[in-house]
Every structure is written in C-alpha cells, then in structure tokens.
Scaffold this motif. Structure first.
Motif, short mmCIF file in Angstrom:
data_model
loop_
_atom_site.label_atom_id
_atom_site.label_comp_id
_atom_site.label_asym_id
_atom_site.label_seq_id
_atom_site.Cartn_x
_atom_site.Cartn_y
_atom_site.Cartn_z
N ILE A 233 -34.34 -59.82 21.29
CA ILE A 233 -34.89 -61.11 20.88
C ILE A 233 -36.35 -61.22 21.30
O ILE A 233 -37.17 -61.77 20.56
N ALA A 234 -36.69 -60.71 22.47
CA ALA A 234 -38.07 -60.78 22.96
C ALA A 234 -39.03 -60.05 22.02
O ALA A 234 -40.21 -60.42 21.91
N THR A 235 -38.53 -59.04 21.34
CA THR A 235 -39.27 -58.35 20.27
C THR A 235 -38.36 -58.29 19.06
O THR A 235 -37.21 -57.91 19.18
N ARG A 236 -38.88 -58.69 17.92
CA ARG A 236 -38.04 -58.69 16.72
C ARG A 236 -38.07 -57.33 16.03
O ARG A 236 -39.13 -56.86 15.63
N TYR A 237 -36.89 -56.74 15.88
CA TYR A 237 -36.75 -55.47 15.17
C TYR A 237 -36.04 -55.65 13.83
O TYR A 237 -36.10 -54.76 12.98
N ASP A 238 -35.36 -56.76 13.64
CA ASP A 238 -34.54 -56.97 12.45
C ASP A 238 -35.38 -57.28 11.21
O ASP A 238 -36.27 -58.13 11.24
N THR A 242 -31.73 -63.55 8.94
CA THR A 242 -30.36 -63.92 9.29
C THR A 242 -29.82 -63.05 10.42
O THR A 242 -29.06 -63.53 11.27
N SER A 243 -30.19 -61.78 10.43
CA SER A 243 -29.74 -60.89 11.51
C SER A 243 -30.40 -61.27 12.83
O SER A 243 -29.74 -61.30 13.88
N TYR A 244 -31.69 -61.55 12.77
CA TYR A 244 -32.39 -61.92 14.00
C TYR A 244 -31.82 -63.22 14.58
O TYR A 244 -31.58 -63.33 15.78
N LEU A 245 -31.58 -64.21 13.71
CA LEU A 245 -31.01 -65.47 14.17
C LEU A 245 -29.61 -65.26 14.73
O LEU A 245 -29.21 -65.92 15.69
N ALA A 246 -28.85 -64.33 14.14
CA ALA A 246 -27.51 -64.03 14.64
C ALA A 246 -27.58 -63.51 16.07
O ALA A 246 -26.73 -63.84 16.91
N PHE A 247 -28.58 -62.71 16.39
CA PHE A 247 -28.74 -62.22 17.75
C PHE A 247 -29.12 -63.36 18.70
O PHE A 247 -28.72 -63.37 19.87
N VAL A 248 -29.88 -64.33 18.20
CA VAL A 248 -30.20 -65.51 19.01
C VAL A 248 -28.91 -66.26 19.35
O VAL A 248 -28.71 -66.70 20.49
N TYR A 249 -28.00 -66.38 18.38
CA TYR A 249 -26.72 -67.02 18.64
C TYR A 249 -25.90 -66.21 19.64
O TYR A 249 -25.22 -66.79 20.51
N ILE A 250 -25.93 -64.90 19.53
CA ILE A 250 -25.21 -64.04 20.48
C ILE A 250 -25.69 -64.33 21.90
O ILE A 250 -24.88 -64.50 22.84
#
Length: 258
Positions: A233-238, A242-250
């Motif tokens: 999350i600190a660096t966005r690779y997605d 939607t995938s990046y936001l999903a990791f935020v939810y994780i």
C-alpha cells in the motif's frame, strides 16, 4: 489451531471474521479461507510480487490470486470491512488523505475497463505518478470509509463526495485547512453536524477554532502510519484501482481485528 507466522492473523483475529466468508466450491478440495487470507496478507505486508509467495506455506500463487480476485470482484472484502465497523464512535470524525507513489509496474492497465476513464486513479504532477487515499476515521482512529483519486487532485475537490458516504449527523468533523472552503463547511452544518477546521491564513473572515479539540486529528495521521506498514500500500504496484483498494481493505481488516 495452526502455527502463526509473521504477517498472519492470530486465532483471535481470525475468529472475528471466519464466519463471514461464503463457502467456496470447486472441483477439488479448496484451500481454507484462512490460508488464502493469510497469503494475501503476506503480499500486502511484504510488498512482494505474487510469484514470490512462499509456495510451501500457501500453495500456488495463481490459486491465491484467483481467490483474491473473487473476493475483490464480489465485494466481500469491503463487506468484511463494513461489518467490523458496527461499534464505530461517531462523536468526532477526522477526514484526510495521503499520497502514495505509483510504481512503474502500475502502468499499462487495459483501456475500456473499470476506472480506465480516470486513469485508474493515477495522477501526474511535479511529484511524479501518484495515487491519493482519502479516508474518514472515527473517534477511536478506526477507518470508516476509503476512496481513491489521482494524487494531483486537491483534498477539497472530493471532500463532500467522501463525506456523503458516512452519516455525519450529530458528529464533529475534524480536518486541516484544506477542508476549510465554504462549500464543505456549509455541507457539514446543513447535515446537523459541526466542524473543527482551521481557516487559511489569508482568509478574510476567519472563524474560531477549538485548538484543543483539533488535536484529535492526530488519529487519522496515526492511522496512515499504520496503513503504510503494509508495503504493498505504501507503494502502489497494482494496475487496477480496484485491486489496490482491495489491498487497502485487507490492511484495514487486519487493523480492525487486532
């Protein structure tokens, strides 16, 4: 009982969410939801590529990625996040955003898909390609709502849209000077809420501020600090927003179950 390794949920944490997962049916015995969730959590915390997932612990990375996509596309992760907020403290709500650098691997999403019109929430400015995470946290510092935007957008542009997703009636909204526009303050007061937002130094008609109460804004800053312990999350690779936001939810699910 299972042995707990680094980056994984404890038994106490897992017991809070295990019954919220639907049954998963395949033609072969599926991996347990706990193993799959811990695998995704390992990716989120380490910042490693999917192919680097420890196979001996979690199995094939393709299986894990497929389960992650299923949870992302069905809205399960957002649902878990919302369910864990049933005891939120709405007395004081802090709104803010943080900017993260978009790695070059985040470029190249297919055109015509979801969020493609807004470039998957990747903006370009003097700081390079970035994504901004907007968040509202409650009086305990727990997140209530997330929204992404390009990093080049000013906080005030999306402030009202972000606030519309949270019931603010009877609450006190705390924000920094970026949220001090008349439109934002009017929206708050029109919804039977109050605000603690300092005026900009060049404001012609400044309003009074309870600076002691304003100190509560540190809760949102502390949350961002915890969120960025997750390197994915600190660096966005997605490529996909939607995938990046999903990791935020994780990450939020992990923090809410601690």
């Amino acid at each position: 009982m299972m042995s707990i390794k680094r980056y994984e949920l404890t038994d106490v944490q897992w017991n809070q969410i295990k019954n919220l997962f639907p049954e998963y049916h395949t033609g072969r015995p599926p991996k347990s939801n706990r193993i799959m969730f811990n695998a995704v959590l390992w990716i989120a915390r380490s910042g490693a590529a999917w192919r680097d997932l420890p196979k001996e612990r979690y199995g094939s990375w393709k299986t894990v990625y497929s389960r992650f996509c299923l949870w992302r596309d069905t809205g399960l992760l957002e649902s878990l996040f919302i369910t864990l907020n049933y005891e939120a403290d709405y007395e004081n709500l802090s709104i803010d955003s943080t900017v993260v650098t978009a790695h070059q691997q985040s470029a190249g999403a297919k055109k015509g898909g979801l969020n493609s019109v807004i470039s998957q929430h990747i903006g370009k400015s003097s700081g390079g390609h970035t994504t901004k995470i907007h968040v509202i946290v409650d009086g305990l510092g727990n997140p209530l709502y997330f929204q992404l935007s390009g990093g080049n957008l000013h906080d005030s542009v999306l402030a009202i849209e972000v606030l519309q997703h949270v019931e603010i009636q009877g609450s006190n909204v705390i924000g920094d000077r970026a949220y001090g526009s008349l439109d934002i303050r009017t929206y708050v007061t029109n919804h039977d809420a109050t605000y603690t937002i300092p005026p900009k130094k060049n404001t012609k008609e400044p309003w009074t501020v309870d600076w002691w109460l304003y100190k509560e804004r540190h809760l949102v800053e502390c949350f961002f600090n915890k969120l960025k312990h997750f390197r994915h999350i600190a660096t966005r690779y997605d490529k996909l927003a939607t995938s990046y936001l999903a990791f935020v939810y994780i990450a939020a699910i992990f923090l809410l179950t601690k």
